[in-house]
Design a protein around this motif. Structure first.
Motif, PDB file in Angstrom:
ATOM      1  N   PRO A  32     -52.547  68.357 -13.671  1.00 35.35           N
ATOM      2  CA  PRO A  32     -52.731  67.129 -12.961  1.00 35.35           C
ATOM      3  C   PRO A  32     -52.695  65.920 -13.719  1.00 35.35           C
ATOM      4  O   PRO A  32     -53.220  65.802 -14.970  1.00 35.35           O
ATOM      5  CB  PRO A  32     -54.345  67.461 -12.372  1.00 35.35           C
ATOM      6  N   VAL A  33     -51.911  64.916 -13.529  1.00 39.13           N
ATOM      7  CA  VAL A  33     -51.724  63.627 -14.105  1.00 39.13           C
ATOM      8  C   VAL A  33     -52.104  62.782 -13.462  1.00 39.13           C
ATOM      9  O   VAL A  33     -51.855  62.606 -12.253  1.00 39.13           O
ATOM     10  CB  VAL A  33     -50.030  63.618 -14.419  1.00 39.13           C
ATOM     11  N   THR A  34     -53.096  61.781 -14.174  1.00 40.50           N
ATOM     12  CA  THR A  34     -53.577  60.512 -13.449  1.00 40.50           C
ATOM     13  C   THR A  34     -53.099  59.205 -14.206  1.00 40.50           C
ATOM     14  O   THR A  34     -53.063  58.174 -13.626  1.00 40.50           O
ATOM     15  CB  THR A  34     -55.046  60.663 -13.321  1.00 40.50           C
ATOM     16  N   LYS A  35     -52.920  59.664 -15.625  1.00 39.05           N
ATOM     17  CA  LYS A  35     -52.412  58.435 -16.440  1.00 39.05           C
ATOM     18  C   LYS A  35     -51.231  58.634 -17.264  1.00 39.05           C
ATOM     19  O   LYS A  35     -51.373  59.864 -17.858  1.00 39.05           O
ATOM     20  CB  LYS A  35     -53.394  57.807 -17.252  1.00 39.05           C
ATOM     21  N   CYS A  36     -50.290  57.845 -17.409  1.00 41.25           N
ATOM     22  CA  CYS A  36     -49.278  58.117 -18.537  1.00 41.25           C
ATOM     23  C   CYS A  36     -48.963  56.818 -19.521  1.00 41.25           C
ATOM     24  O   CYS A  36     -49.489  55.791 -18.936  1.00 41.25           O
ATOM     25  CB  CYS A  36     -47.964  58.404 -17.749  1.00 41.25           C
ATOM     26  N   LEU A  47     -51.009  53.655 -17.949  1.00 37.88           N
ATOM     27  CA  LEU A  47     -50.882  53.189 -16.615  1.00 37.88           C
ATOM     28  C   LEU A  47     -51.154  54.325 -15.574  1.00 37.88           C
ATOM     29  O   LEU A  47     -50.887  55.515 -15.797  1.00 37.88           O
ATOM     30  CB  LEU A  47     -49.335  52.511 -16.219  1.00 37.88           C
ATOM     31  N   PRO A  48     -51.783  53.841 -14.461  1.00 38.81           N
ATOM     32  CA  PRO A  48     -51.896  54.968 -13.399  1.00 38.81           C
ATOM     33  C   PRO A  48     -50.575  55.285 -13.045  1.00 38.81           C
ATOM     34  O   PRO A  48     -49.719  54.779 -12.638  1.00 38.81           O
ATOM     35  CB  PRO A  48     -52.680  54.108 -12.269  1.00 38.81           C
ATOM     36  N   VAL A  49     -50.552  56.910 -13.111  1.00 38.78           N
ATOM     37  CA  VAL A  49     -49.486  57.559 -12.688  1.00 38.78           C
ATOM     38  C   VAL A  49     -50.068  59.105 -12.121  1.00 38.78           C
ATOM     39  O   VAL A  49     -50.471  59.881 -13.067  1.00 38.78           O
ATOM     40  CB  VAL A  49     -48.252  57.902 -13.929  1.00 38.78           C
ATOM     41  N   SER A 147     -45.324  62.297 -21.464  1.00 35.37           N
ATOM     42  CA  SER A 147     -46.284  61.010 -21.817  1.00 35.37           C
ATOM     43  C   SER A 147     -47.619  61.024 -21.012  1.00 35.37           C
ATOM     44  O   SER A 147     -48.264  59.970 -21.114  1.00 35.37           O
ATOM     45  CB  SER A 147     -45.507  59.716 -21.303  1.00 35.37           C
ATOM     46  N   ALA A 148     -47.751  62.032 -20.347  1.00 36.10           N
ATOM     47  CA  ALA A 148     -49.347  62.362 -19.818  1.00 36.10           C
ATOM     48  C   ALA A 148     -50.424  62.040 -20.963  1.00 36.10           C
ATOM     49  O   ALA A 148     -50.404  62.369 -21.960  1.00 36.10           O
ATOM     50  CB  ALA A 148     -49.437  63.529 -19.214  1.00 36.10           C
ATOM     51  N   TYR A 176     -38.942  58.754 -20.138  1.00 33.95           N
ATOM     52  CA  TYR A 176     -40.443  58.449 -19.851  1.00 33.95           C
ATOM     53  C   TYR A 176     -41.078  59.299 -21.100  1.00 33.95           C
ATOM     54  O   TYR A 176     -42.380  58.867 -21.191  1.00 33.95           O
ATOM     55  CB  TYR A 176     -41.084  58.686 -18.688  1.00 33.95           C
ATOM     56  N   ASP A 177     -40.448  59.979 -21.682  1.00 32.75           N
ATOM     57  CA  ASP A 177     -41.053  60.666 -23.038  1.00 32.75           C
ATOM     58  C   ASP A 177     -41.317  59.687 -23.990  1.00 32.75           C
ATOM     59  O   ASP A 177     -40.930  58.570 -24.282  1.00 32.75           O
ATOM     60  CB  ASP A 177     -40.403  61.833 -23.475  1.00 32.75           C
ATOM     61  N   LEU A 178     -42.546  60.129 -24.799  1.00 39.43           N
ATOM     62  CA  LEU A 178     -42.789  59.388 -26.141  1.00 39.43           C
ATOM     63  C   LEU A 178     -42.207  60.274 -27.130  1.00 39.43           C
ATOM     64  O   LEU A 178     -42.377  61.427 -27.110  1.00 39.43           O
ATOM     65  CB  LEU A 178     -44.353  59.332 -26.401  1.00 39.43           C
ATOM     66  N   GLN A 179     -41.417  59.366 -28.106  1.00 40.08           N
ATOM     67  CA  GLN A 179     -41.018  60.243 -29.239  1.00 40.08           C
ATOM     68  C   GLN A 179     -41.783  60.306 -30.318  1.00 40.08           C
ATOM     69  O   GLN A 179     -42.273  59.275 -30.975  1.00 40.08           O
ATOM     70  CB  GLN A 179     -39.563  59.369 -29.497  1.00 40.08           C
ATOM     71  N   LEU A 180     -42.237  61.527 -30.676  1.00 43.31           N
ATOM     72  CA  LEU A 180     -43.356  61.828 -31.684  1.00 43.31           C
ATOM     73  C   LEU A 180     -42.780  62.439 -33.105  1.00 43.31           C
ATOM     74  O   LEU A 180     -41.717  63.229 -32.909  1.00 43.31           O
ATOM     75  CB  LEU A 180     -44.430  62.533 -31.334  1.00 43.31           C
ATOM     76  N   ASP A 181     -43.314  62.336 -34.244  1.00 41.22           N
ATOM     77  CA  ASP A 181     -43.038  63.194 -35.167  1.00 41.22           C
ATOM     78  C   ASP A 181     -44.341  63.547 -35.769  1.00 41.22           C
ATOM     79  O   ASP A 181     -45.394  63.023 -35.826  1.00 41.22           O
ATOM     80  CB  ASP A 181     -41.827  62.718 -36.138  1.00 41.22           C
TER      81      ASP A 181
END
Length: 331
Positions: A32-36, A47-49, A147-148, A176-181
């Motif tokens: 369950p996702v409420t924010k992204c 933000l609310p998603v 991005s959740a 919408y993904d966050l690019q991480l390393d």
């Protein structure tokens, strides 16, 4: 006492013999996702998603087919397996390097089944993937991460940060993904829950009553190199003296420089706060020469320390330890 699932699972490499199109049929992906996280005015904000991400049977088999295809293309995958051979977590590493310096290997898939989350399984898989990435030449792991809020929090807990060099192809694929390393270099940091590392403490000091004398008052630091490999615990004993009370490295990773790395870290970190680093050890052909090689010099001896303070003989390299030999190093 709460049941610990980590005591009964194993991490296995996946291949066409132990993984097939039906292997994920019972895997539960439900989040369950409420924010992204979203980029607003060049800054990331929560933000609310609201929605629930969940796989049906068809989607599970599509994911299984993707893993099989990647394995056939030379990628590496691992799974967390229970005693009944159920897959409760899996991770896929694309075995090709990219980035301006060929520094990146991509963690392309990474999931833990919903009933088994927050129990350390993800960290086991993550560490295994990191070790493999490092072994074939990567210096950083790359993640195009969902991005959740909960997903990014988990990656940040592992030590992931926003990617230094974002990959445009992956951004286009999942905008919408966050690019991480994640930097694959060894890191040393202090831990608060020292009892979580009793297995390491008891390697160097095998009587729990002796460990109890300093575990709460000492400061513990671990060396994490794609998973914790060793620890050092130090204690302020007064008069400008800092004492190493415990130094241990997992047997599989001994003689690879981790113990010396920990000592060098302590010397650097505490050189302005203490004048002497002290350690007590037995007259062992393994430990005594090691400390001397690290710059320690023999200071004094406590006769029959191991005989008087331990309820059983302490034997190292075939020699029963009797006297405690103290060594010191000027900081």
């Amino acid at each position: 006492m709460q049941h610990n699932i980590l005591d009964e699972i194993v991490i296995v490499g996946l291949n066409s013999k132990n993984f097939n199109i039906n292997s994920l049929d019972n895997f539960i992906l439900k989040q369950p996702v409420t924010k992204c996280w979203r980029k607003v005015d060049n800054a990331y904000k929560l933000l609310p998603v609201c929605y629930t991400e969940e796989w049906n049977l068809s989607e599970r088999r599509v994911k299984a087919q993707k893993v099989l295809s990647e394995l056939n293309s030379g990628s590496i995958a691992f799974a967390a397996i229970t005693a009944d051979n159920s897959i409760i977590g899996f991770a896929l590493l694309t075995k090709s390097l990219f980035g301006s310096k060929k520094q990146y290997a991509e963690l392309a898939e990474f999931y833990v089944s919903e009933p088994f989350r927050r129990r350390g399984i993800g960290k086991l898989l993550f560490d295994k993937i990191c070790w493999e990435a490092k072994n074939f030449g990567a210096t950083k792991l790359y993640i195009s991460a969902h991005s959740a809020e909960e997903s990014i929090a988990a990656y940040k807990k592992y030590g992931c940060v926003l990617a230094e060099e974002a990959d445009n192809a992956l951004i286009e694929k999942e905008p919408y993904d966050l690019q991480l390393d994640y930097d694959l270099s060894p890191r040393i940091y202090q831990v608060a829950d020292k009892r979580a590392f009793l297995n390491l403490l008891l390697l160097a000091d095998e009587q729990i009553e002796m460990v109890e004398r300093y575990i709460d008052s000492g400061a513990m630091f671990v060396v994490d190199d794609c998973g914790v490999k060793g620890e050092i615990t130090v204690l302020d004993v007064g008069n400008g003296v800092l004492e190493i009370k415990n130094l241990a490295v997992l047997p599989k990773f001994q003689r690879k420089g981790y113990a010396k790395m920990l000592i060098n870290f302590i010397c650097s970190k505490f050189k302005d706060d203490f004048s002497i680093l002290q350690v007590g050890t037995g007259d062992s052909p393994l430990t005594l020469p090691f400390y001397i090689k690290c710059g320690f010099a023999i200071s004094h001896m406590v006769k029959d320390f191991f005989i008087k303070n331990y309820d059983h003989p302490i034997v190292e390299a075939g020699i029963q330890l009797k006297d405690m030999i103290y060594l010191t190093k000027v900081l």
